[in-house]
Design a protein around this motif. Structure first.
Motif, PDB file in Angstrom:
ATOM      1  N   TYR A   6     -11.788   7.284  36.354  1.00  0.00           N
ATOM      2  CA  TYR A   6     -13.026   7.939  35.791  1.00  0.00           C
ATOM      3  C   TYR A   6     -14.233   7.611  36.549  1.00  0.00           C
ATOM      4  CZ  TYR A   6     -16.579   9.282  32.360  1.00  0.00           C
ATOM      5  OH  TYR A   6     -17.752   9.879  31.844  1.00  0.00           O
ATOM      6  N   CYS A  10     -18.607  12.857  33.697  1.00  0.00           N
ATOM      7  CA  CYS A  10     -18.325  13.917  32.813  1.00  0.00           C
ATOM      8  C   CYS A  10     -19.269  14.071  31.493  1.00  0.00           C
ATOM      9  CB  CYS A  10     -17.060  13.563  31.892  1.00  0.00           C
ATOM     10  SG  CYS A  10     -16.493  14.820  30.651  1.00  0.00           S
ATOM     11  N   TYR A  13     -18.711  13.475  27.597  1.00  0.00           N
ATOM     12  CA  TYR A  13     -18.387  12.094  27.416  1.00  0.00           C
ATOM     13  C   TYR A  13     -19.502  11.180  27.432  1.00  0.00           C
ATOM     14  CZ  TYR A  13     -15.910   7.654  27.001  1.00  0.00           C
ATOM     15  OH  TYR A  13     -15.387   6.249  26.814  1.00  0.00           O
ATOM     16  N   VAL A  19     -18.853   4.938  21.383  1.00  0.00           N
ATOM     17  CA  VAL A  19     -17.477   5.238  21.646  1.00  0.00           C
ATOM     18  C   VAL A  19     -16.707   3.880  21.078  1.00  0.00           C
ATOM     19  CG1 VAL A  19     -15.781   5.731  23.467  1.00  0.00           C
ATOM     20  CG2 VAL A  19     -17.898   6.720  23.511  1.00  0.00           C
ATOM     21  N   GLY A  67     -10.826  10.969  26.092  1.00  0.00           N
ATOM     22  CA  GLY A  67     -12.178  11.913  26.430  1.00  0.00           C
ATOM     23  C   GLY A  67     -12.780  11.869  27.550  1.00  0.00           C
ATOM     24  N   GLN A  68     -12.123  11.036  28.549  1.00  0.00           N
ATOM     25  CA  GLN A  68     -12.498  10.922  29.848  1.00  0.00           C
ATOM     26  C   GLN A  68     -11.841  12.020  30.745  1.00  0.00           C
ATOM     27  OE1 GLN A  68     -12.645   6.725  30.769  1.00  0.00           O
ATOM     28  NE2 GLN A  68     -14.625   6.429  30.217  1.00  0.00           N
ATOM     29  N   GLY A  72     -11.317  16.138  27.891  1.00  0.00           N
ATOM     30  CA  GLY A  72     -12.673  15.929  27.493  1.00  0.00           C
ATOM     31  C   GLY A  72     -13.706  16.721  28.838  1.00  0.00           C
ATOM     32  N   ALA A 186     -15.182  16.033  24.367  1.00  0.00           N
ATOM     33  CA  ALA A 186     -15.064  14.704  24.236  1.00  0.00           C
ATOM     34  C   ALA A 186     -15.342  14.059  22.902  1.00  0.00           C
ATOM     35  CB  ALA A 186     -16.056  14.028  25.362  1.00  0.00           C
ATOM     36  N   ARG A 190     -12.758  12.032  20.796  1.00  0.00           N
ATOM     37  CA  ARG A 190     -12.780  10.725  20.293  1.00  0.00           C
ATOM     38  C   ARG A 190     -12.477  10.785  18.657  1.00  0.00           C
ATOM     39  NH1 ARG A 190     -11.955   7.077  23.556  1.00  0.00           N
ATOM     40  NH2 ARG A 190     -12.530   5.627  21.809  1.00  0.00           N
TER      41      ARG A 190
END
Length: 435
Positions: A6, A10, A13, A19, A67-68, A72, A186, A190
């Motif tokens: 990651y 993004c 996100y 989160v 979501g990463q 996402g 994202a 989640r």
């Protein structure tokens, strides 16, 4: 072995308020089924497995945070229509099955969004496809004929209507199709993860480094532990090859996007358009454009053969400059609006534009080569992989098998690293007027 990384860029996100945390696998364990990959395929598969077999344990493993990854990082479209190349097929029965499956995926997602009150900017906003000049208009006329021949609803937009919606006179023609939805990808991922059935356990930050077969199933090795299971479902996108499957069939391609800061009241007044819409380019190498419900504009263009799977950070400044050129051409009145995030997102393509779906080895179920339409396709694929793994035969599964194919074998990677960038450069040059 290349593992997902990651990069912290993004936008979808990074703008999330909070989160939740799902701990990684830290000790040896045994479950009934493991789903690898927490994207559209994986989340849909895990939920459907839990629905089909409420008394069995399902483990959903994600190498990053849900979501990463690729799910996402898309532009937030859930498209109900067939991909343009599928739309060109003369087989109307095939196209009807594709549309039906995509709309069943949308319904499945929407049911969860409503049930769990997932805040993800979900909207039945449809989709616009737009042209900038003569090249794009030619593609758009072809698209219109395909829609007409297939009996799909659509609307052509006047110049006045385009400017009223998009806040720019940059586009020369556009078509609206009403069936698709928009969302914040994202936030959707989640929300899906946070509301899994009780018999689904999620493990994040847990890359799988090895899969081996045993007499009773499989052993998965992670950095800290081993997981034993009876069945496997893979929703691993371009990283599928790193686990030993489809190594010479998946063409990893990355597209790049930039997201602005939220527009102020004064900037919105100068913008002069509406919120909550999305444009895909008539010429596939053109620019995708989104205006979100929270006043952010997203510009996506530029492609890369992602032979190393992750986003090289040194490319981002040049990509952001390209996005700035496209943004300024459309919105010269918004020169004071800055980009807040720039990122890349990967798709798995195939050489013959066929998707893969099915049991690739005994007890291992896989969907890949989504052809850049992963939200609906990934969701319905995950659902149907779970049904297949449970021995549940339905019309949906039968249709899924009939619209899936056999991705062709690709040339050796050294040749791909030369040929694919060259072909992309040629396409970029040919489509420069539409960017």
């Amino acid at each position: 072995m290349i593992l997902p990384q990651y990069d912290g860029h993004c936008g979808w996100y990074e703008v999330l308020d909070k989160v939740s945390a799902f701990p990684p696998v830290q000790s040896n364990m045994r479950v009934d089924t493991v789903v690898i990959g927490g994207g559209f395929v994986g989340c849909a598969a895990a939920r459907r497995l839990a629905e089909n077999r409420p008394d069995e344990r399902v483990l959903l493993i994600e190498a990053l945070k849900i979501g990463q990854g690729a799910s996402g990082r898309n532009s937030g479209f859930v498209i109900d229509q067939p991909h343009k190349r599928d739309l060109e097929s003369s087989d109307n029965d095939l196209k009807r099955k594709l549309v039906t499956l995509n709309r069943q995926a949308i319904d499945y997602l929407e049911a969860q969004i409503e049930r769990y009150d997932i805040d993800c900017q979900w909207s039945h906003a449809g989709k616009y496809q737009a042209a900038v000049g003569p090249r794009g208009e030619k593609y758009l006329r072809h698209y219109e004929q395909l829609l007409k021949g297939f009996g799909e609803n659509y609307e052509t937009l006047s110049q006045q209507r385009m400017q009223a919606i998009f806040g720019t006179d940059y586009y020369s023609a556009a078509i609206f199709t009403p069936g698709g939805t928009l969302m914040q990808p994202a936030a959707l991922m989640r929300g899906l993860a946070d509301n899994m059935p009780d018999n689904v356990q999620i493990a994040e930050n847990t890359p799988v480094t090895e899969i081996s077969r045993t007499d009773s199933g499989f052993v998965l090795r992670t950095e800290q532990a081993c997981v034993k299971c009876r069945q496997l479902i893979l929703g691993t996108n371009i990283f599928t090859a790193e686990l030993g499957f489809m190594r010479d069939r998946i063409l990893p391609v990355m597209t790049f996007a930039s997201m602005t800061e939220p527009l102020s009241d004064a900037q919105m007044q100068r913008f002069g358009g509406e919120l909550d819409w999305g444009i895909t380019p008539a010429d596939h190498a053109g620019t995708t454009l989104r205006m979100t419900q929270d006043r952010r504009i997203i510009v996506r263009n530029s492609y890369r053969y992602a032979h190393d799977y992750n986003t090289p950070q040194d490319l981002l400044p040049d990509l952001r400059r390209r996005h700035r050129v496209a943004f300024d051409a459309r919105y010269p009145q918004l020169g004071d609006v800055d980009f807040e995030y720039t990122w890349g997102g990967a798709s798995s393509l195939s050489g013959n534009f066929e998707t893969y779906f099915g049991e690739i080895e005994q007890g291992i179920y896989l969907s890949c080569c989504d052809q850049s339409v992963g939200a609906a396709r990934g969701t319905i694929s995950g659902m149907m992989l779970a049904d297949m793994a449970c021995g549940k035969r339905t019309d949906m599964l039968r249709n899924m098998m009939e619209v899936s194919g056999a991705p062709s074998k690709l040339p050796p990677r050294p040749l791909l690293r030369i040929g694919v960038p060259m072909r992309m450069a040629m396409a970029r040059y040919a489509s420069r007027s539409e960017v």
